[in-house]
Design a protein around this motif. Sequence first.
Motif, PDB file in Angstrom:
ATOM      1  N   GLN B 265       0.719  -1.151   0.120  1.00  0.00           N
ATOM      2  CA  GLN B 265       0.131   0.102  -0.096  1.00  0.00           C
ATOM      3  C   GLN B 265       0.948   1.159   0.101  1.00  0.00           C
ATOM      4  N   LEU B 266       1.924   1.283   0.980  1.00  0.00           N
ATOM      5  CA  LEU B 266       2.815   2.399   1.023  1.00  0.00           C
ATOM      6  C   LEU B 266       3.550   2.711  -0.458  1.00  0.00           C
ATOM      7  N   ARG B 267       3.841   1.625  -0.969  1.00  0.00           N
ATOM      8  CA  ARG B 267       4.654   1.641  -2.424  1.00  0.00           C
ATOM      9  C   ARG B 267       3.554   2.456  -3.226  1.00  0.00           C
ATOM     10  N   VAL B 272       1.385   7.347  -6.831  1.00  0.00           N
ATOM     11  CA  VAL B 272       0.191   8.128  -7.171  1.00  0.00           C
ATOM     12  C   VAL B 272       0.886   9.760  -7.547  1.00  0.00           C
ATOM     13  N   ARG B 273       0.728  10.110  -8.721  1.00  0.00           N
ATOM     14  CA  ARG B 273       1.051  11.493  -9.132  1.00  0.00           C
ATOM     15  C   ARG B 273       0.403  11.753 -10.480  1.00  0.00           C
ATOM     16  N   GLN B 279      -2.815   1.223 -14.002  1.00  0.00           N
ATOM     17  CA  GLN B 279      -2.384  -0.337 -14.263  1.00  0.00           C
ATOM     18  C   GLN B 279      -0.901  -0.412 -13.694  1.00  0.00           C
ATOM     19  N   GLU B 280       0.013   0.421 -13.908  1.00  0.00           N
ATOM     20  CA  GLU B 280       1.309   0.245 -13.238  1.00  0.00           C
ATOM     21  C   GLU B 280       1.256   0.125 -12.045  1.00  0.00           C
ATOM     22  N   ILE B 281       0.757   1.015 -11.272  1.00  0.00           N
ATOM     23  CA  ILE B 281       0.270   0.969  -9.775  1.00  0.00           C
ATOM     24  C   ILE B 281      -0.081  -0.428  -9.359  1.00  0.00           C
ATOM     25  N   HIS B 282      -1.106  -0.888  -9.956  1.00  0.00           N
ATOM     26  CA  HIS B 282      -1.786  -2.151  -9.621  1.00  0.00           C
ATOM     27  C   HIS B 282      -0.875  -3.231  -9.709  1.00  0.00           C
ATOM     28  N   ALA B 283      -0.072  -3.129 -11.135  1.00  0.00           N
ATOM     29  CA  ALA B 283       0.974  -4.334 -11.310  1.00  0.00           C
ATOM     30  C   ALA B 283       1.959  -4.262 -10.035  1.00  0.00           C
ATOM     31  N   GLU B 284       2.373  -3.199  -9.585  1.00  0.00           N
ATOM     32  CA  GLU B 284       3.457  -3.017  -8.589  1.00  0.00           C
ATOM     33  C   GLU B 284       3.069  -3.652  -7.434  1.00  0.00           C
TER      34      GLU B 284
END
Lengths: 376, 376
Positions: B265-267, B272-273, B279-284
């Motif tokens: 979650q912290l990552r 977020v910006r 999609q990239e956030i979700h994959a990470e």
Amino acid sequence: MSEPREAICLIAASEADSNLYYACRFLAPDPFVFFEVAGRKILLLSDLELDRGRSQARVDEVLSRSHYEDKARQRGTAKPTVIDSLAVVLNEYEVTDLAVPGNFGLEYADQLRERGYRVRTKPEPFFESRIRKTEEEIAHIEETQRHTEAALDAALAVLREADIRGDAVYWRGKVLTSEDLKKVINVTLMEHDCVAQHTIVACGLDGVDPHNQGSGPIRPHQSIVLDIFPRSGRTRYYSDMTRTVVKGRASDPLRRMYDAVLAAQLRGIEMVRAGVEGQEIHAEVARILERHGFETGLVGGRMQGFFHGTGHGLGLEVHEPPRVSKVAWVLHPGYVVTIEPGLYYPEWGAVRIEDLLVVEEHRCRNLTRFPKFLEL
Amino acid sequence: MSEPREAICLIAASEADSNLYYACRFLAPDPFVFFEVAGRKILLLSDLELDRGRSQARVDEVLSRSHYEDKARQRGTAKPTVIDSLAVVLNEYEVTDLAVPGNFGLEYADQLRERGYRVRTKPEPFFESRIRKTEEEIAHIEETQRHTEAALDAALAVLREADIRGDAVYWRGKVLTSEDLKKVINVTLMEHDCVAQHTIVACGLDGVDPHNQGSGPIRPHQSIVLDIFPRSGRTRYYSDMTRTVVKGRASDPLRRMYDAVLAAQLRGIEMVRAGVEGQEIHAEVARILERHGFETGLVGGRMQGFFHGTGHGLGLEVHEPPRVSKVAWVLHPGYVVTIEPGLYYPEWGAVRIEDLLVVEEHRCRNLTRFPKFLEL
């Protein structure tokens, strides 16, 4: 060529669509598909809802949407939508025609029509049985009504405890407002797992507009309309009740308005039974108010007098068929309706009194126990 | 022949339709008409709503529906429907084409098409600007979030005050249940004029199904997922927050799950910006959970691991565009999204942690202040 075969179909989030919740008794926040063909009720659910649907929904079968998405993919649809999956299912059931409610989404309808389905809207009541409440449903409504009365009781206790000083009412050292009373009502309701979206506590001129929820200081010696219509979070069934009170002394015209509305309401309730025309009740209620000297009409561009219906059906929605108004509706056993005449005059204030009735063969049963009085 | 002229049109009850409320900022329980043509926003309201509409709605003009019903009657329609009245208005504005939202009612659409109007659905987001929140909207969301935190605080105070006896948790002499904690949360919210339709307090196995709201006794040493997403009655804006706690001691696997979800979650929040692909956030986020040794997939016909999206937009609805998930969505300044990874295993329990973020140019602003901890 096969014969045309019609299915009933709904696609919605059952939290926001009472017909769908009524059809399957499965509550979900996101849209899903219900259809009924040859007496068989079927749900098409996402993987996230599949287990819960199978254990909770009152249907004959729960199908996996992702299973039918796979089938659609095998038939060449790269990214199947909910309509692509539904088309695979409808094909298996040899459905060619769909009957949908009036609020069925145009986007879904157009996609289905593009695929060759005939889609027609069926008018309300979409499920005829929904208008006639079962004993289970009446028990749910009555339970919500008990909590509604507890909430009104709490608000009136505050009004009784409060003191009149000049043209304000003080409670616990502060000027008492509509917002304070609404909070007392809504918190009491929430303690019983009931949610009231729009409690009305409308004092003086606020009450003269029947849709005004009321705001600002409560004034002594003026009408206060309290209209409470929460939904039970547990059962999803509503209740609805209105009382009008005065903190202090009512003026003579206000007292006469109250007496007229009460007389009209009691006569309306007396008329509620199987076979009666709602129109007749409404006409009689209006006649009584007129006979008491209260006229209805436009004054300075604004309606005053009695200018709304006498009552409405209630269940999974706060307003549902039948109507007790200018529109024709014969009442039948199991209908649950309100009887709520009102009078609204900018000069004197507002009065509305509302009870909740179950239509029976030769009389009605009043689900509302709360007493009726004007001053406190 | 005149040129085609398109209007945006919505017909709905704004209480149940956020696009309509967004368009006109006028809240009403019954359906009414909004249309916008040549940059001009217009409402068509019944007599009952006319005064309130003129004083409250953020539109250019409020028209009287009964006035246009009269006109329709003069043209030979005995009992004009809302569509008959609307047709008279559209004729005056020389409108030939209508763009409507996907959920526009089929009954209205078919009636309009029968009268010769071209009606097309416009996909969501119907109003592109709705996805990008103004400072006023962000302030509303943040205010709801403050009340949400007060409610969670009240629930955790109960859990802290409660005692573990054997495999039950006791509070004020009774076995503490999910229902008790939900009541504390919902009543606290109601005291701040916020309504939570479906607060989740899901202990142990209940929490392993992300849509299960939880019921029955709270068990010690098991995961308790508290997910609170109320709407403000005053502003209509939602907030959304999840915390996971244990009354007592967490097992080693549960503690490791918690650490993995918190790291993910912290990552996610860090990423977020403006300009980033959801999609990239979700994959990470999914990658981090996997790197911590937590796999996702079907086990015995049931999904376990991380099998929902990482986040969603929020505003006048609790779920609205954009998504932070497998679907492509680039984030832009003013978007408000949740970041809420979770892990769900029948053997160990459930963990979900959710904050609410405003996308800014080079970072995000976290609207959630509530601390994150597991045991209490």
